[in-house]
Enzyme design. Structure first.
Site, short mmCIF file in Angstrom:
data_model
loop_
_atom_site.label_atom_id
_atom_site.label_comp_id
_atom_site.label_asym_id
_atom_site.label_seq_id
_atom_site.Cartn_x
_atom_site.Cartn_y
_atom_site.Cartn_z
N GLU A 1 15.04 50.47 38.64
CA GLU A 1 13.73 50.74 38.40
C GLU A 1 12.74 49.71 38.54
O GLU A 1 12.18 49.28 37.67
CB GLU A 1 13.60 51.63 37.00
N HIS B 1 10.40 59.50 38.15
CA HIS B 1 9.76 58.12 37.66
C HIS B 1 8.53 58.90 36.68
O HIS B 1 7.87 59.71 37.67
CB HIS B 1 9.62 57.12 38.62
N ASP C 1 12.69 47.63 34.92
CA ASP C 1 11.01 48.23 34.95
C ASP C 1 10.37 47.05 35.19
O ASP C 1 9.01 46.99 34.86
CB ASP C 1 10.88 48.96 33.72
N HIS D 1 9.89 47.66 40.61
CA HIS D 1 8.70 48.14 41.64
C HIS D 1 8.15 46.97 42.24
O HIS D 1 7.91 45.86 41.80
CB HIS D 1 7.51 48.76 40.54
C1 GRE Z 1 6.45 51.91 35.07
O1 GRE Z 1 6.74 51.65 36.26
O2 GRE Z 1 7.59 52.47 34.63
C2 GRE Z 1 5.21 51.67 34.29
C3 GRE Z 1 4.22 51.69 35.17
C4 GRE Z 1 3.19 51.34 34.20
C5 GRE Z 1 2.99 50.98 32.91
C6 GRE Z 1 4.20 51.01 32.29
C7 GRE Z 1 5.32 51.26 32.83
O3 GRE Z 1 4.04 51.92 36.30
O4 GRE Z 1 6.74 51.43 32.51
ZN ZN Z 2 8.91 51.98 36.27
#
Ligand code: GRE
Ligand code: ZN
Length: 326
Positions: free
Chosen positions: A8, A165, A286, A10
């Site tokens: 997960e 997500h 994350d 990004h």
């Molecule tokens: C996530 O991608 O899980 C995320 C966000 C923004 C804030 C917190 C977070 O996109 O965990």
């Molecule tokens: Zn995330």
């Protein structure tokens, strides 16, 4: 522990970067965050190396495509993001793979884009940021409705997982959060909405139609494991509108996978593990919303048999994504 796999994690295009700003602290942190989320090279690899992560499946930030109300623009943005991600992961196929971003505004286009990404780029599945806005900003489409059955059929046929997500609720549709904007996003609203969406999928008969679908949710199951028993217990008295053929908990146990992303709490982990079992628990971070070291040091130092840890951090993911790793 070395050899962990995380998924997960990004990245961002310049054009979707602003979606993340509200979630990131002051301007000094923003500078670091920008560099981290835009990078798909040395910076990310160094973080992985330092923390024993061998392989990462990368996905676009939230909400990105799901917040684009113009369907044509959402399709174009998905393609741009996926093409660029494919180019970047191809430089290090030994360390990176991609999840497809999908234009859920158009279920047929989303199915076609997923197919393209899996077949042409070797992407490992899709990561979609919750409900989709469409045509007007004040909208939110959840994917349990009949219009999406064909899409799910294609996901099932491709036999790739779908990562559901979180995203933030839209202000005009979040009256219950009024006066408490802090509640709307990652402290609570993310989990509330993603759990709701997951339960809608379970209650819609989707998994009777496609029993092999694999849905992944993060943040240690977005609260569902803690509540799973009670959901079925209370449904004995108020099952109105529930169209699944089996108990909801059975779908959750058969069709869902849970990651540790952004929830590095041992009591929470133990609850989720006890409810769903070791084959359904998988490590993730994350990044860069979370610190890789926080995730890895917590996981690595947990009191657990090494063979169990290896499943959660590695072999479950190899199996789920059919990775070419030992
Ligand atoms: C996530 O991608 O899980 C995320 C966000 C923004 C804030 C917190 C977070 O996109 O965990
Ligand atoms: Zn995330």
């Amino acid at each position: 522990m070395n050899g962990k796999i995380a998924f997960e994690e990004h990245w961002s295009l310049l054009e979707t970067l602003e979606d993340a700003r509200g979630f990131v602290g002051g301007s000094s942190h923003w500078d670091t965050f920008q560099r981290q989320i835009l990078d798909l090279g040395d910076l990310r690899l160094a973080e992985m190396d330092k923390n024993g992560i061998e392989f990462t499946i990368v996905s676009l930030n939230s909400p990105a495509v799901q917040a684009v109300v113009d369907t044509k623009k959402a399709i174009e943005l998905s393609k741009r993001a996926n093409d660029k991600l494919a180019e970047l992961v191809a430089k290090r196929p030994d360390r990176f793979a991609g999840f497809a971003a999908l234009p859920m505004q158009d279920p047929d286009a989303a199915a076609a884009e997923l197919t393209r990404c899996v077949k042409d780029f070797g992407f490992k599945g899709a990561l979609v940021n919750g409900f989709t806005q469409k045509d007007v900003p004040d909208s939110g489409i959840y994917y349990d409705i009949p219009e999406y059955r064909g899409f799910w059929g294609q996901v099932s046929k491709l036999d790739v997982p779908f990562y559901l997500h979180p995203r933030s609720q839209i202000k005009s549709r979040a009256v219950e959060y009024e006066g408490h904007p802090w509640l709307m996003s990652s402290p609570w609203g993310f989990a509330a909405d993603t759990a709701l969406h997951s339960l809608r999928l379970c209650g819609s008969g989707l998994f009777d139609d496609y029993p092999k679908l694999k849905i992944i949710i993060g943040h240690m199951g977005e609260g569902i494991p803690y509540n799973l028993w009670r959901i079925d217990a209370r449904m004995r008295f108020s099952p109105r509108g529930y169209t699944g053929k089996r108990y909801l908990g059975e779908y959750f146990l058969d069709n869902f996978y849970i990651t540790t992303s952004g929830n590095f709490s041992t009591p929470t982990f133990q609850c989720a593990l006890t409810v769903v079992g070791i084959d359904r628990m998988l490590f993730s971070v994350d990044y860069p919303f979370e610190d890789t070291r926080d995730a890895a040091s917590w996981f690595d130092s947990m009191q657990m048999a090494e063979s169990d840890k290896l499943k959660i951090a590695r072999s479950n993911a190899i199996k789920l994504f059919k990775l070419n790793l030992k």
